[in-house]
Design a protein around this motif. Structure first.
Motif, PDB file in Angstrom:
ATOM      1  N   VAL A  48      -0.762  -5.249   5.294  1.00  0.00           N
ATOM      2  CA  VAL A  48      -1.509  -4.203   4.266  1.00  0.00           C
ATOM      3  C   VAL A  48      -1.266  -5.561   3.296  1.00  0.00           C
ATOM      4  O   VAL A  48      -2.047  -4.869   2.450  1.00  0.00           O
ATOM      5  CB  VAL A  48      -0.788  -3.516   4.774  1.00  0.00           C
ATOM      6  N   ARG A  49      -0.238  -5.776   2.863  1.00  0.00           N
ATOM      7  CA  ARG A  49       0.021  -5.647   1.562  1.00  0.00           C
ATOM      8  C   ARG A  49      -0.760  -7.555   1.144  1.00  0.00           C
ATOM      9  O   ARG A  49      -1.464  -7.406   0.392  1.00  0.00           O
ATOM     10  CB  ARG A  49       1.249  -6.587   0.637  1.00  0.00           C
TER      11      ARG A  49
ATOM     12  N   GLY B 246      -3.448  -8.119   2.604  1.00  0.00           N
ATOM     13  CA  GLY B 246      -4.848  -8.748   3.241  1.00  0.00           C
ATOM     14  C   GLY B 246      -5.258  -9.418   3.844  1.00  0.00           C
ATOM     15  O   GLY B 246      -4.384  -9.491   5.193  1.00  0.00           O
TER      16      GLY B 246
ATOM     17  N   PRO C 166      -2.539  -6.670  -2.711  1.00  0.00           N
ATOM     18  CA  PRO C 166      -3.176  -4.698  -2.297  1.00  0.00           C
ATOM     19  C   PRO C 166      -4.225  -4.810  -3.618  1.00  0.00           C
ATOM     20  O   PRO C 166      -3.784  -4.591  -5.354  1.00  0.00           O
ATOM     21  CB  PRO C 166      -2.318  -3.897  -2.289  1.00  0.00           C
ATOM     22  N   THR C 167      -5.075  -3.930  -4.207  1.00  0.00           N
ATOM     23  CA  THR C 167      -6.389  -4.450  -4.782  1.00  0.00           C
ATOM     24  C   THR C 167      -5.596  -2.398  -5.113  1.00  0.00           C
ATOM     25  O   THR C 167      -4.692  -1.402  -3.993  1.00  0.00           O
ATOM     26  CB  THR C 167      -7.218  -3.818  -4.720  1.00  0.00           C
TER      27      THR C 167
ATOM     28  N   ARG D 236      -6.285   0.073  -2.373  1.00  0.00           N
ATOM     29  CA  ARG D 236      -5.545   0.090  -1.227  1.00  0.00           C
ATOM     30  C   ARG D 236      -4.179   0.619  -1.855  1.00  0.00           C
ATOM     31  O   ARG D 236      -3.496   1.499  -0.830  1.00  0.00           O
ATOM     32  CB  ARG D 236      -5.579  -1.139  -0.603  1.00  0.00           C
ATOM     33  N   ARG D 237      -4.358   0.603  -2.735  1.00  0.00           N
ATOM     34  CA  ARG D 237      -2.640   0.656  -3.237  1.00  0.00           C
ATOM     35  C   ARG D 237      -3.040   2.878  -3.212  1.00  0.00           C
ATOM     36  O   ARG D 237      -2.461   3.210  -2.322  1.00  0.00           O
ATOM     37  CB  ARG D 237      -2.474   0.840  -4.335  1.00  0.00           C
TER      38      ARG D 237
ATOM     39  N   CYS E 292      -4.796   4.650  -1.834  1.00  0.00           N
ATOM     40  CA  CYS E 292      -5.037   4.405  -0.256  1.00  0.00           C
ATOM     41  C   CYS E 292      -3.847   5.128   0.389  1.00  0.00           C
ATOM     42  O   CYS E 292      -3.699   6.312   0.907  1.00  0.00           O
ATOM     43  CB  CYS E 292      -5.971   4.021   0.387  1.00  0.00           C
ATOM     44  N   VAL E 293      -2.911   4.083   0.279  1.00  0.00           N
ATOM     45  CA  VAL E 293      -2.446   4.210   1.021  1.00  0.00           C
ATOM     46  C   VAL E 293      -1.216   5.499   0.574  1.00  0.00           C
ATOM     47  O   VAL E 293      -0.515   6.256   1.522  1.00  0.00           O
ATOM     48  CB  VAL E 293      -1.193   2.728   1.137  1.00  0.00           C
TER      49      VAL E 293
ATOM     50  N   ALA F 177       3.057  -0.885   0.749  1.00  0.00           N
ATOM     51  CA  ALA F 177       2.080  -1.430   0.323  1.00  0.00           C
ATOM     52  C   ALA F 177       3.315  -2.346  -0.762  1.00  0.00           C
ATOM     53  O   ALA F 177       4.587  -2.760  -0.077  1.00  0.00           O
ATOM     54  CB  ALA F 177       1.693  -0.513  -0.646  1.00  0.00           C
TER      55      ALA F 177
END
Length: 493
Positions: free
Chosen positions: A11-12, A14, A23-24, A27-28, A30-31, A68
């Protein structure tokens, strides 16, 4: 936990194509947003049982930390604090600030623990992977290296496939057996010397040898070292190296050196023969002239000189024959030319009768000649006579000092296929293993021999398009035979 670490790392980081990617912010967000949303839903459910403030947000922060990075954790803490400040009614600002700060500290501490745990698990996974690769590499290296480990009693505890292959055994058949079963010199005395700090030298006979499963004896090089006590029951590790190919290479080098020395000696003999052929021709011619004059004087003396005259005539014939041999050898050395003509084998044998008589008288060995009819061949008369003389002398030498020794010269016609001459004796014969070497130059068993007789004889036979064959005679001794051609075309072939 390892699976969780892998999932968190995926996840971190990608996609796998870029392991260093972080992570973008999308993504941050979202998580963190999904984690807080799940926590709010959980809090709503728990509110039916009592008042829950920041507690349901702790799992959300932990999930964000696991899935994340720290930026997403900070965002989750901010969202949790903002939600509680909006939803929960506090007595005053100080109370709200203290609870928010306390939650932030506790949540960040828990998130940091989760982060460190994930990083530790990731490092452990990488280390395990590296260890697996290194173990596979080590196994591959050891699998291709002939290595044996033995215990204090000299029993094989472990053996690599390469070492088992050198011994011609299956690895399972070697394990548990004394190493001395294959390398007899590697005994308990050798083990004691190694334990005392000594080095693994060489056995008294000069080299290590191993007896393979099929009985073959193979020269070996052994290297040994003591193992630490923690490796018990394995006590000594031994590495093996097959020296069979090296020994074969050294033997080929020695054989080549011997051949080169023989070639040098033959070249020297060739130069000496050319010189002798030139220098001896004149004194032999002069000796023949003097014998001819002496024969004439003896003839004039009347009947009393008949016997001496015959002996002088025979001596002159042999001197002229010697001169002819020298002349032919000189021509052969200088130009390689040969003089073929139609000859009768019986006539060539008759010319050699005085020579055979002298050889028989001096050695007390009878020489019997049986020549079939239809004996017309194409040959160099002098060279064939020289070849027959060499073979007869060798046969007489083979039975010399033997009671009842005998030599036979036989001739058999094979029609258009040629005429075969055989010289055989009833001596000890030639062992089959040595027959391939008797024609080599310088190979002789006579104390005063030069080892050239059979070599020259074979060269003469081959110059006539034939082959000198050695075998066992019907009388039990050695038999040398060759065929003479019937036509000039066959001789040239």
């Amino acid at each position: 936990m390892i699976g969780l670490a892998a999932m968190a790392r995926d996840v971190r980081q990608g996609p796998r194509t870029d392991a260093r990617a972080r992570p973008t912010w999308v993504r941050r967000i979202c998580v963190a947003g999904l984690a807080i949303a799940a926590a709010v839903a959980l809090r709503t459910v728990l509110e039916t049982f009592g008042d829950f403030y920041y507690l349901p947000m702790i799992p959300a922060v932990m999930a964000t930390a696991l899935l994340a990075d720290r930026q997403a954790v900070a965002l989750a803490i901010l969202l949790s604090t903002g939600f509680n400040l909006v939803v929960v009614h506090r007595l005053n600002v100080v109370d709200a600030a203290v609870n928010a700060a306390l939650f932030a500290v506790v949540a960040w501490g828990i998130a940091e623990v989760c982060q460190r745990l994930i990083e530790a698990l990731a490092r452990a996974q990488d280390l395990a992977r590296n260890l697996t690769v290194r173990q596979a590499l080590l196994d591959a290296i050891l699998g291709s290296t002939p290595v044996v480990t033995v215990d204090r009693a000299g029993t094989v505890r472990r053996i690599t496939p390469a070492a088992a292959g050198l011994l011609g055994e299956d690895p399972d058949a070697v394990t548990g057996r004394p190493f001395a079963d294959w390398v007899a010199a590697f005994d308990l005395e050798t083990l004691s010397a190694l334990e005392g700090g000594g080095r693994l030298g060489t056995p008294p006979d000069g080299h290590w040898t191993a007896v393979k499963a099929n009985g073959d004896v193979v020269p070996m090089t052994l290297q040994a070292a003591l193992l630490p006590d923690q490796a018990a029951p394995e006590h000594i590790v031994v590495s093996l190296a097959d020296q069979g190919e090296s020994e074969a290479a050294r033997k080929r080098a020695r054989d080549l050196q011997t051949q080169l020395e023989q070639v040098w000696r033959l070249n020297s003999l060739g130069q000496m023969a050319a010189t002798l052929a030139h220098e001896l021709n004149q004194p032999l011619t002069a000796a023949a002239v003097y014998l001819h004059a002496g024969h004439a004087d003896v003839v004039r003396s009347g009947p009393l000189g008949d016997s001496a005259g015959r002996n002088l005539d025979l001596a002159k014939t042999q001197i002229l024959r010697a001169g002819e041999i020298i002349r032919r050898m000189r021509d052969l050395i200088a130009t390689g030319s040969r003089s073929f003509s139609r000859e009768h084998v019986q006539s060539m044998i008759d010319d050699l009768s005085p020579v055979f008589s002298l050889i028989s008288r001096d050695s007390d060995v009878p020489i019997r000649c049986e020549i079939d009819a239809d004996d017309l061949v194409v040959a160099d008369r002098v060279q064939v006579q020289q070849a027959l003389t060499n073979l007869v002398r060798n046969a007489v030498d083979a039975v010399g000092g033997q009671s009842g020794g005998a030599v036979a010269v036989t001739g058999r016609s094979f029609g258009v296929e040629g005429y075969e001459l055989t010289v055989e004796d009833n001596g000890p014969g030639i062992p089959e293993a040595e027959r391939a070497h008797v024609f080599q130059p310088m190979a002789t068993t006579k104390s005063g021999g030069m080892g050239l007789g059979l070599s020259v004889t074979r060269a003469i036979v081959e110059s006539h398009g034939g082959q000198l064959i050695v075998g066992r005679s019907a009388q039990g001794g050695a038999a040398f035979s060759f065929r003479l051609p019937r036509t000039l075309e066959a001789a040239a072939a």
